[in-house]
Motif scaffolding. Structure first.
Motif, PDB file in Angstrom:
ATOM      1  N   ILE A  45       0.854  -1.185   0.000  1.00  0.00           N
ATOM      2  CA  ILE A  45       0.000   0.000   0.000  1.00  0.00           C
ATOM      3  C   ILE A  45       0.892   1.238   0.000  1.00  0.00           C
ATOM      4  O   ILE A  45       1.789   1.363   0.827  1.00  0.00           O
ATOM      5  CB  ILE A  45      -0.895   0.010   1.252  1.00  0.00           C
ATOM      6  N   CYS A  46       0.629   2.175  -0.904  1.00  0.00           N
ATOM      7  CA  CYS A  46       1.476   3.382  -1.016  1.00  0.00           C
ATOM      8  C   CYS A  46       2.928   2.952  -1.157  1.00  0.00           C
ATOM      9  O   CYS A  46       3.789   3.299  -0.335  1.00  0.00           O
ATOM     10  CB  CYS A  46       1.290   4.314   0.170  1.00  0.00           C
ATOM     11  N   ALA A  47       3.212   2.216  -2.207  1.00  0.00           N
ATOM     12  CA  ALA A  47       4.497   1.529  -2.346  1.00  0.00           C
ATOM     13  C   ALA A  47       5.666   2.445  -2.663  1.00  0.00           C
ATOM     14  O   ALA A  47       6.819   2.025  -2.564  1.00  0.00           O
ATOM     15  CB  ALA A  47       4.387   0.459  -3.434  1.00  0.00           C
ATOM     16  N   GLY A  48       5.394   3.696  -3.072  1.00  0.00           N
ATOM     17  CA  GLY A  48       6.488   4.579  -3.441  1.00  0.00           C
ATOM     18  C   GLY A  48       7.272   4.007  -4.608  1.00  0.00           C
ATOM     19  O   GLY A  48       6.698   3.604  -5.619  1.00  0.00           O
ATOM     20  N   ASP A  99      -4.678   5.189  -6.830  1.00  0.00           N
ATOM     21  CA  ASP A  99      -4.878   5.567  -5.430  1.00  0.00           C
ATOM     22  C   ASP A  99      -4.867   4.313  -4.567  1.00  0.00           C
ATOM     23  O   ASP A  99      -5.791   3.489  -4.621  1.00  0.00           O
ATOM     24  CB  ASP A  99      -6.205   6.305  -5.298  1.00  0.00           C
ATOM     25  N   ALA A 100      -3.837   4.164  -3.754  1.00  0.00           N
ATOM     26  CA  ALA A 100      -3.673   2.964  -2.940  1.00  0.00           C
ATOM     27  C   ALA A 100      -4.747   2.818  -1.873  1.00  0.00           C
ATOM     28  O   ALA A 100      -4.873   1.757  -1.261  1.00  0.00           O
ATOM     29  CB  ALA A 100      -2.294   2.961  -2.284  1.00  0.00           C
ATOM     30  N   THR A 103      -9.923  -0.015  -2.455  1.00  0.00           N
ATOM     31  CA  THR A 103      -9.802  -1.473  -2.360  1.00  0.00           C
ATOM     32  C   THR A 103      -9.792  -2.165  -3.715  1.00  0.00           C
ATOM     33  O   THR A 103      -9.246  -3.266  -3.846  1.00  0.00           O
ATOM     34  CB  THR A 103     -10.949  -2.060  -1.508  1.00  0.00           C
ATOM     35  N   ASP A 104     -10.373  -1.527  -4.745  1.00  0.00           N
ATOM     36  CA  ASP A 104     -10.422  -2.157  -6.069  1.00  0.00           C
ATOM     37  C   ASP A 104      -9.043  -2.578  -6.569  1.00  0.00           C
ATOM     38  O   ASP A 104      -8.921  -3.568  -7.305  1.00  0.00           O
ATOM     39  CB  ASP A 104     -11.023  -1.194  -7.094  1.00  0.00           C
ATOM     40  N   HIS A 105      -8.003  -1.838  -6.168  1.00  0.00           N
ATOM     41  CA  HIS A 105      -6.662  -2.114  -6.678  1.00  0.00           C
ATOM     42  C   HIS A 105      -6.071  -3.421  -6.145  1.00  0.00           C
ATOM     43  O   HIS A 105      -5.026  -3.876  -6.639  1.00  0.00           O
ATOM     44  CB  HIS A 105      -5.723  -0.958  -6.354  1.00  0.00           C
ATOM     45  N   PHE A 203      -8.622   5.051   3.361  1.00  0.00           N
ATOM     46  CA  PHE A 203      -8.050   6.211   4.040  1.00  0.00           C
ATOM     47  C   PHE A 203      -7.970   7.371   3.066  1.00  0.00           C
ATOM     48  O   PHE A 203      -8.146   7.205   1.848  1.00  0.00           O
ATOM     49  CB  PHE A 203      -6.649   5.894   4.589  1.00  0.00           C
ATOM     50  N   THR A 204      -7.676   8.542   3.616  1.00  0.00           N
ATOM     51  CA  THR A 204      -7.337   9.723   2.815  1.00  0.00           C
ATOM     52  C   THR A 204      -5.904  10.095   3.127  1.00  0.00           C
ATOM     53  O   THR A 204      -5.554  10.345   4.290  1.00  0.00           O
ATOM     54  CB  THR A 204      -8.265  10.908   3.141  1.00  0.00           C
ATOM     55  N   PHE A 205      -5.063  10.089   2.104  1.00  0.00           N
ATOM     56  CA  PHE A 205      -3.652  10.419   2.303  1.00  0.00           C
ATOM     57  C   PHE A 205      -3.525  11.930   2.512  1.00  0.00           C
ATOM     58  O   PHE A 205      -3.884  12.715   1.634  1.00  0.00           O
ATOM     59  CB  PHE A 205      -2.823   9.980   1.098  1.00  0.00           C
ATOM     60  N   VAL A 206      -3.015  12.315   3.684  1.00  0.00           N
ATOM     61  CA  VAL A 206      -2.896  13.727   4.042  1.00  0.00           C
ATOM     62  C   VAL A 206      -1.464  14.217   3.874  1.00  0.00           C
ATOM     63  O   VAL A 206      -1.211  15.280   3.311  1.00  0.00           O
ATOM     64  CB  VAL A 206      -3.377  13.968   5.491  1.00  0.00           C
ATOM     65  N   GLY A 207      -0.491  13.432   4.350  1.00  0.00           N
ATOM     66  CA  GLY A 207       0.915  13.816   4.338  1.00  0.00           C
ATOM     67  C   GLY A 207       1.361  14.242   5.721  1.00  0.00           C
ATOM     68  O   GLY A 207       0.665  14.990   6.399  1.00  0.00           O
TER      69      GLY A 207
END
Length: 218
Positions: A45-48, A99-100, A103-105, A203-207
Motif C-alpha cells: 500500500i502506497c508503495a512509493g 490511489d492505494a 480497495t479495487d486495486h 483512508f485519505t492520504f494527508v501527508g
C-alpha cells in the motif's frame, strides 16, 4: 511534498529512513523465508518506489514463489519502480498506478501472505489508521504477515496501533525498539480473512507535513 525527491533520504545510510528501510527489508526477507511452500501473494500500500520489496526479492530464495502488486499514485515513483522491475527481470511484480486507498486495486491479490503498509500510518489521521487496520483483515490471509511502520514522535500512536491490530486477530511478532528513531511492526493474522469489499476507500492520504502543521495550529 515532493514524494519523488523525498525518497532521496533512503540513500543516506545514517538517515532514519535509510535505517528504517534496512529493518523493513530484513523483516520482509524473514517473513518470506518463513512462509509455507507454494505461491506467495504480496501487496504493498502506497508503495512509493517499491524499495521495501524490490530491495529484497532479487536475491531471495523465495523469489520464484512471489506474485506481488505494488500500488502507488505518484507518477515518477511509479516510473522508477517499473524501471527497477524491468531491470531486475521481476515479471511477477505488478506496479499499479493508482490511489492505494481504494480497495479495487487489490482485487485478485487478496487475501495475501504478505501485506506491506510502510510509510502509510504516519501520513493519515489516527481515525484512518484504525480504519486501515480494519481493512487489513480483508487484505491478509490467515497466517499472513503484515509489516507496517509509524513514527514514534509524540503523541506516539505506535502502541495504540498494536492494540488495534491485536483486537482484530493479529498477533505481535516483532517491534523495533522505541528509541530506534523510527517504528516498524510485524504482526501475523491468525483469524479468518474477511472478503475484500470493492469500491471502498480505506483512508485519505494527508501527508505528514500537513498533519504536523495541523498539530501546530491546534
Amino acid at each position: 511534498m515532493d514524494w519523488h525527491v523525498w525518497h532521496g533520504d533512503y540513500d543516506l545510510p545514517d538517515s532514519s529512513l535509510g535505517r528504517r528501510l534496512r529493518v523493513v527489508q530484513e523483516r520482509i526477507g524473514l517473513a518470506l523465508q518463513a512462509s509455507p511452500p507454494g505461491p506467495l501473494r504480496v501487496v504493498s500500500i502506497c508503495a512509493g518506489q517499491g524499495r521495501d520489496l524490490l530491495g529484497v526479492l532479487p536475491d531471495h530464495p523465495r523469489r520464484g514463489d512471489v506474485m506481488a502488486r505494488l500500488v502507488e499514485l505518484d507518477p515518477r515513483n511509479v516510473a522508477e519502480s517499473r524501471r527497477v522491475v524491468t531491470s531486475l527481470g521481476l515479471d511477477q511484480v505488478e506496479i499499479v498506478a493508482g490511489d492505494a486507498a481504494v480497495t479495487d486495486h487489490y482485487e485478485g491479490m487478496t487475501p495475501a501472505e504478505l501485506v506491506l503498509a510502510c510509510g502509510v500510518f504516519g501520513n493519515i489521521t489516527d481515525d484512518d489508521v484504525e480504519r486501515v487496520v480494519g481493512f487489513c483483515t480483508q487484505l491478509c490471509a490467515k497466517g499472513g504477515v503484515l509489516v507496517w511502520t509509524r513514527h514514534r514522535k509524540q503523541p506516539d500512536l505506535f502502541p495504540q496501533v498494536c492494540r488495534w491490530l491485536e483486537e482484530r486477530g493479529f498477533t505481535r511478532e516483532w517491534l523495533s525498539e522505541p528509541d530506534a528513531g523510527f517504528g516498524v511492526g510485524v504482526h501475523r493474522f491468525t483469524d479468518r480473512p474477511q472478503p475484500l469489499i470493492p469500491g471502498k476507500r480505506m483512508f485519505t492520504f494527508v501527508g505528514y507535513d500537513v498533519l504536523a502543521q495541523r498539530g501546530s495550529a491546534e
